[in-house]
Design a protein around this motif. Structure first.
Motif, short mmCIF file in Angstrom:
data_model
loop_
_atom_site.label_atom_id
_atom_site.label_comp_id
_atom_site.label_asym_id
_atom_site.label_seq_id
_atom_site.Cartn_x
_atom_site.Cartn_y
_atom_site.Cartn_z
N LEU A 1 -29.95 6.66 3.31
CA LEU A 1 -30.53 6.20 2.06
C LEU A 1 -31.93 5.66 2.27
CD1 LEU A 1 -27.48 4.22 0.60
CD2 LEU A 1 -28.14 6.57 0.09
N ASP A 2 -32.67 5.53 1.19
CA ASP A 2 -33.94 4.84 1.23
C ASP A 2 -33.72 3.40 1.72
OD1 ASP A 2 -35.77 2.89 -0.74
OD2 ASP A 2 -36.89 4.52 0.26
N THR A 3 -34.71 2.88 2.44
CA THR A 3 -34.54 1.57 3.07
C THR A 3 -34.18 0.49 2.05
OG1 THR A 3 -36.14 2.17 4.76
CG2 THR A 3 -35.63 -0.16 4.52
N ARG A 4 -34.92 0.44 0.96
CA ARG A 4 -34.65 -0.59 -0.05
C ARG A 4 -33.30 -0.36 -0.70
NH1 ARG A 4 -39.30 -1.76 -4.31
NH2 ARG A 4 -40.28 -2.32 -2.30
N GLY B 1 -25.90 -2.25 0.84
CA GLY B 1 -25.25 -3.06 1.86
C GLY B 1 -24.89 -4.45 1.37
N ARG B 2 -25.78 -5.05 0.58
CA ARG B 2 -25.49 -6.38 0.03
C ARG B 2 -24.25 -6.33 -0.87
NH1 ARG B 2 -29.84 -10.16 -0.03
NH2 ARG B 2 -31.71 -9.35 1.01
N HIS B 3 -24.17 -5.32 -1.72
CA HIS B 3 -23.01 -5.20 -2.60
C HIS B 3 -21.72 -4.99 -1.81
CE1 HIS B 3 -24.94 -5.40 -6.48
NE2 HIS B 3 -25.79 -4.42 -6.18
N ALA C 1 -24.97 4.85 -4.49
CA ALA C 1 -24.69 5.72 -3.34
C ALA C 1 -23.29 6.31 -3.46
CB ALA C 1 -24.84 4.94 -2.04
N SER C 2 -23.06 7.10 -4.49
CA SER C 2 -21.72 7.63 -4.74
C SER C 2 -21.32 8.73 -3.77
CB SER C 2 -21.63 8.17 -6.17
OG SER C 2 -22.57 9.22 -6.35
#
Length: 336
Positions: free
Chosen positions: A8-11, A17-19, A45-46
């Motif tokens: 994925l894109d870094t942001r 990841g936080r979720h 990110a499905s």
């Protein structure tokens, strides 16, 4: 998980990841909020299998079994991991489809699962049998999982899986009406599970000795209430005597009121006669004023206005609304 997020894109990877971390941390404390975090990760990110796994597990803990089954099946297709077969079978059972649950269990058993998954599958199988009303078959499943013809004394110090099977067996005995034998199992499980990982302590929440103490206290309270009732009866007798005296006084007062009513009735009749004459005079005066016939409603409205019961009508000149503004008015600032 980190490996999956690298695509994925870094942001975006940081947000996903936080979720996921939040979903994992809240899973036991607040499963509904954990599910919201997992869904937020899925929205970003499905196509990542671990994200679908997180949504499925969170939905299972939150009680959304339809979504849990859907997401865990997607995870299994994307990853090839079949470790959630017992969870999927339990979802089918929760959705009211015990036959489907038994079919999934049978398919999983044919794949020769490991010991941990086998415990989960047997628990689901026994539960599905109970849902179908097949209590003897459910008992056979649990007895076979416990080694065949198990007894509370032979439980020993098993692992958590065996303790969970034993707890399910005790619950089944209680459901069949074998309360005494079920209690023996609960006692043996509690002795082998000092940390109460199985939650068996809930079956010992009520202490019979406490019930006896409570019954003694209740007897004492009832005795006190009886004494208070006796005192209240004596007071009621005194109050009845006072009520009799009051009734006599009321009878005398009623006689006086009847005499007074006769006097008032006569006065009211004279007032009514005078009022009728006054209304007639007021009606003639109104007729002369308006130059026409006056109805009774007009008379009553006039009387009410004179007595101050209703405010007098306000006369409004609506013609000024259509007049052009004078020069002075045009220069004035508008007012609210």
């Amino acid at each position: 998980m980190r490996t999956a997020l690298r695509g994925l894109d870094t942001r975006n990877a940081d947000t996903v990841g936080r979720h996921l971390v939040a979903a994992g941390g809240l899973l036991e404390e607040d499963p509904e909020l954990a599910l919201e975090h997992a869904r937020a990760a899925r929205d970003r990110a499905s196509r990542l299998a671990p994200v679908r796994e997180a949504v499925g597990v969170a939905a299972y803990h939150a009680g959304d079994f339809a979504e849990a089954a859907r997401e865990l099946r997607a995870y299994a297709r994307m990853s090839g991991d079949q470790s959630y077969r017992a969870v999927l079978a339990d979802c089918e059972r929760a959705l009211g489809r015990p036959e489907n649950a038994l079919r999934l269990v049978q398919e999983a058993l044919e794949a020769q699962p490991d010991a941990e998954e086998l415990v989960e599958l047997r628990l689901v199988e026994a539960g599905a049998r109970q849902d179908l009303g097949e209590l003897p078959a459910a008992a056979l499943v649990l007895e076979a999982a416990l080694g065949g013809r198990p007894t509370p004394a032979g439980l020993g110090h098993p692992d958590l899986g065996q303790l969970r099977l034993a707890t399910a067996y005790g619950d089944l005995l209680a459901a069949r009406g074998d309360a005494e034998l079920a209690r023996e199992w609960y006692s043996a499980i509690a002795a082998a599970d000092p940390d109460d990982l199985t939650g068996v302590s809930e079956h010992f929440a009520e202490d019979p000795d406490d019930d006896l103490d409570d019954s003694d206290d209740v007897d004492d309270e009832l005795t006190e209430l009886d004494d208070e009732d006796d005192d209240a009866d004596d007071e009621d007798d005194d109050a009845d005597d006072e009520d009799d005296d009051a009734d006599d006084e009321d009878d005398d007062a009623d006689d006086e009121d009847d005499d007074a009513d006769d006097d008032v009735t006569g006065e009211d009749s004279d007032d009514a006669t005078a009022g009728s004459a006054g209304d007639e005079e007021l009606g003639r005066a109104l007729a002369d004023e308006v130059g026409g016939e006056v109805t009774q409603d007009d008379i009553e409205a006039e009387v009410a206005e004179l007595l101050g019961e209703v405010p007098p009508p306000v006369e409004r000149d609506h013609t000024r609304l259509f007049q052009e503004a004078t020069p002075d008015e045009e220069q004035r600032p508008p007012t609210d």
